[in-house]
Design a protein around this motif. Structure first.
Motif, PDB file in Angstrom:
ATOM      1  N   GLY A 159       0.973  20.036  -3.777  1.00 13.83           N
ATOM      2  CA  GLY A 159       2.386  19.703  -3.650  1.00 13.83           C
ATOM      3  C   GLY A 159       2.631  18.575  -2.669  1.00 13.83           C
ATOM      4  N   LYS A 160       1.882  18.557  -1.571  1.00 10.92           N
ATOM      5  CA  LYS A 160       1.994  17.483  -0.583  1.00 10.92           C
ATOM      6  C   LYS A 160       1.542  16.139  -1.153  1.00 10.92           C
ATOM      7  N   LEU A 161       0.626  16.206  -2.130  1.00  9.55           N
ATOM      8  CA  LEU A 161       0.136  14.980  -2.767  1.00  9.55           C
ATOM      9  C   LEU A 161       1.073  14.521  -3.886  1.00  9.55           C
ATOM     10  N   GLY A 162       2.063  15.346  -4.208  1.00 11.33           N
ATOM     11  CA  GLY A 162       3.015  14.991  -5.252  1.00 11.33           C
ATOM     12  C   GLY A 162       2.591  15.437  -6.630  1.00 11.33           C
ATOM     13  N   GLY A 163       1.630  16.366  -6.710  1.00 10.07           N
ATOM     14  CA  GLY A 163       1.145  16.829  -8.015  1.00 10.07           C
ATOM     15  C   GLY A 163       1.883  18.003  -8.542  1.00 10.07           C
ATOM     16  N   GLU A 221      -2.606  29.800  -2.774  1.00  8.82           N
ATOM     17  CA  GLU A 221      -1.466  29.277  -2.007  1.00  8.82           C
ATOM     18  C   GLU A 221      -1.797  27.935  -1.361  1.00  8.82           C
ATOM     19  N   GLU A 222      -2.961  27.863  -0.733  1.00  8.68           N
ATOM     20  CA  GLU A 222      -3.345  26.625  -0.056  1.00  8.68           C
ATOM     21  C   GLU A 222      -3.549  25.481  -1.050  1.00  8.68           C
ATOM     22  N   MET A 223      -4.129  25.793  -2.196  1.00 13.43           N
ATOM     23  CA  MET A 223      -4.312  24.765  -3.225  1.00 13.43           C
ATOM     24  C   MET A 223      -2.966  24.207  -3.662  1.00 13.43           C
ATOM     25  N   LEU A 224      -2.017  25.093  -3.963  1.00 11.99           N
ATOM     26  CA  LEU A 224      -0.702  24.646  -4.416  1.00 11.99           C
ATOM     27  C   LEU A 224       0.033  23.873  -3.326  1.00 11.99           C
ATOM     28  N   TYR A 225      -0.083  24.330  -2.090  1.00 14.60           N
ATOM     29  CA  TYR A 225       0.559  23.625  -0.977  1.00 14.60           C
ATOM     30  C   TYR A 225       0.011  22.197  -0.854  1.00 14.60           C
ATOM     31  N   LEU A 226      -1.312  22.053  -0.836  1.00 16.03           N
ATOM     32  CA  LEU A 226      -1.921  20.728  -0.685  1.00 16.03           C
ATOM     33  C   LEU A 226      -1.591  19.831  -1.867  1.00 16.03           C
TER      34      LEU A 226
END
Length: 179
Positions: free
Chosen positions: A175-179, A168-173
């Motif tokens: 996502g914040k980077l636009g990946g 979850e944390e990986m996807l959240y971060l």
């Protein structure tokens, strides 16, 4: 978004299983993402000689390029002699400087002693920071006693919950980077 998992072990299946669990959790959270598991047991990655990547065999070039093309990474390693595996360290040595710039990286380790749970903090994360990774704050350590002896499946529900949180944390971060 593509998440590549790296199992940094040349023996057994526990490390590969831990990385697989993180990739499966990420895919469960967001079925649209692409995942790939690189099990170093399946590749003939050459020892680092300090020459350009094009001088190495096809397997070495393939593994390095798959990692460089990933948006996010899950790095898994067994703990040997209170350190990451030599195989994984060699792979990091093959990476160019800034190889992990703007890549979110999650860490998962396994070992036979709870004394090894800080290896991620003191050895793995400094290497990842040097390569300019955005390292997820929480990592997961799985004691060897928490695996099924025959199947290498993780038996502990708390560890599986923590693996899901890591994903979850990986996807959240990312996502914040636009990946």
């Amino acid at each position: 978004m593509k998440i590549v998992g790296v199992s940094g072990s040349l023996a057994g299946s526990k490390t590969m299983q831990t990385v697989h669990e993180v990739l499966a959790a990420a895919k469960n959270i967001n079925p649209a993402i692409e995942t790939e598991l690189i099990d170093l047991q399946e590749y003939d990655v050459e020892f680092m000689r300090g020459t350009p990547l094009s001088y190495y065999n096809d397997d070495t070039q393939t593994v390095v390029n798959k990692i460089l093309q990933a948006d996010s990474l899950v790095i898994g390693t067994p703990i040997y002699q209170a350190s990451i595996s030599g195989t994984l360290k060699n792979l990091f040595d093959l990476m160019p400087i800034r190889a992990f710039k703007s890549k979110v990286v999650g860490c998962i380790t396994n070992g036979g002693s709870s004394k090894h749970l800080l290896v991620t903090q003191y050895q793995l994360k400094p290497i990842l920071h040097y390569l300019e990774a955005i390292v997820v704050a929480k990592d997961v350590f799985v004691h060897n006693d928490l695996f099924d002896v025959e199947t290498a499946e993780i038996l502990d529900k708390d560890i599986l919950r923590r693996i899901n949180k890591l994903a979850e944390e990986m996807l959240y971060l990312q996502g914040k980077l636009g990946g």
